[in-house]
Design a protein around this motif. Structure first.
Motif, short mmCIF file in Angstrom:
data_model
loop_
_atom_site.label_atom_id
_atom_site.label_comp_id
_atom_site.label_asym_id
_atom_site.label_seq_id
_atom_site.Cartn_x
_atom_site.Cartn_y
_atom_site.Cartn_z
N ALA A 108 82.17 70.36 42.93
CA ALA A 108 81.34 71.20 42.06
C ALA A 108 79.96 70.57 41.89
O ALA A 108 79.81 69.34 41.87
N TYR A 109 78.96 71.43 41.79
CA TYR A 109 77.58 70.99 41.52
C TYR A 109 77.04 71.86 40.38
O TYR A 109 76.68 73.02 40.60
N LEU A 110 76.97 71.31 39.19
CA LEU A 110 76.43 72.05 38.05
C LEU A 110 74.95 71.74 37.89
O LEU A 110 74.53 70.59 37.99
N ASN A 134 77.46 76.86 38.60
CA ASN A 134 78.15 75.95 39.52
C ASN A 134 77.77 76.33 40.94
O ASN A 134 78.18 77.37 41.46
N ALA A 140 84.33 73.25 38.06
CA ALA A 140 83.97 72.06 37.28
C ALA A 140 84.74 72.13 35.96
O ALA A 140 84.76 73.16 35.28
N PRO A 173 82.81 78.40 40.57
CA PRO A 173 81.67 78.63 41.47
C PRO A 173 81.21 80.08 41.42
O PRO A 173 81.95 80.98 41.03
N TYR A 211 80.69 66.61 33.46
CA TYR A 211 81.88 67.36 33.85
C TYR A 211 82.71 66.53 34.81
O TYR A 211 82.29 65.46 35.27
N ASP A 213 84.89 66.92 38.49
CA ASP A 213 85.07 67.83 39.62
C ASP A 213 86.54 67.99 39.96
O ASP A 213 87.42 67.43 39.29
#
Length: 248
Positions: A108-110, A134, A140, A173, A211, A213
């Motif tokens: 995940a990339y927040l 996300n 996340a 996502p 967060y 992942d």
């Protein structure tokens, strides 16, 4: 990189083998024994001497192999064992690298998506709204954040951490996400407006998102936006600050 390591490994083994054979007492003694014979039978031409020398070396190698066959077989077995160990470690590193790469691709990339500011006027308390999304491929978990909004000098480098807000949540996502709203604690003065317009001060919106992942690793995204200067004054736009934006 793996191919280079393999070439270096096998080149080292070959060099060790050459040194062991070349410095062996029996091989040296054989060469010394063959050299007088080669000198006695060789023609004056240099190419004849070279041929006889090569033939002597070949015969000494044959004799060395015959006399040390068991040791040579044992040496090849050792080389095979070392090669197997090397290949095992290389395969392990390759699998680990592939696994880490897959995690980086799937994690995940927040981070902030749309960010804008309203109410920038003397006597008002501007409000910043920022949508967090996300951008990864897996959810996340245990998402929390803190954010603050301040009028600071454009060269400011001290941004105090605010209290955590919003509890914990899961962000999937895609279009799933949440909105952070932050209001300036004090109304803007005429002096503030003048400095914001000139760009000597700016309205900063900053904070951090924490967060976990899908691989149970703790992650953190720090963000910092600013509003000020002739280009942005009079609009609802905010731009990323040169510093204060990083992700782990």
């Amino acid at each position: 990189m793996l191919r280079l390591r393999a070439w270096l490994f096998f080149s080292l083994l070959l060099l060790i083998g050459i040194l062991l054979v070349g410095t062996a007492p029996s091989f040296q003694a054989c060469l010394k024994q063959e050299q007088p014979q080669a000198a006695a039978t060789a023609a004056p031409q240099s190419h004849g001497t070279t041929v006889l020398t090569a033939r002597s070396t070949r015969e000494c190698l044959t004799r060395f192999y015959t006399e040390n066959r068991d040791d040579i077989v044992a040496g090849f077995a050792l080389i095979l064992l070392l090669s197997t160990i090397f290949l095992w470690f290389a395969a392990r590193d390759l699998v680990a690298g592939t696994h880490d790469f897959a995690k980086m691709q799937l994690r995940a990339y927040l981070g902030p998506s749309e960010t804008f500011i309203t109410g920038v006027a003397a006597g008002e308390k501007p409000v910043v709204e920022c949508t967090i999304r996300n951008f990864g491929q897996t959810p996340a978990h245990r998402v929390s954040y803190w954010a603050d909004c301040r009028v600071l000098d454009s060269m400011a480098d001290s941004f105090e951490r605010g209290p955590p807000e919003g509890g914990e949540r899961t962000v999937n996502p895609g279009r799933d996400g949440f909105t952070i709203k932050s209001r300036l604690p004090e109304p803007l003065t005429e002096e503030d407006m003048s400095k914001i317009k000139l760009g000597t001060s700016a309205i900063y919106f900053f904070g951090a998102i924490t967060y976990r992942d899908a691989f149970a690793r703790s992650r953190k995204t720090q963000f910092r936006f600013q509003h000020g200067g002739v280009r942005l004054f009079g609009t609802e736009d905010m731009t990323l600050s040169p510093k204060g934006n990083r992700s782990s």
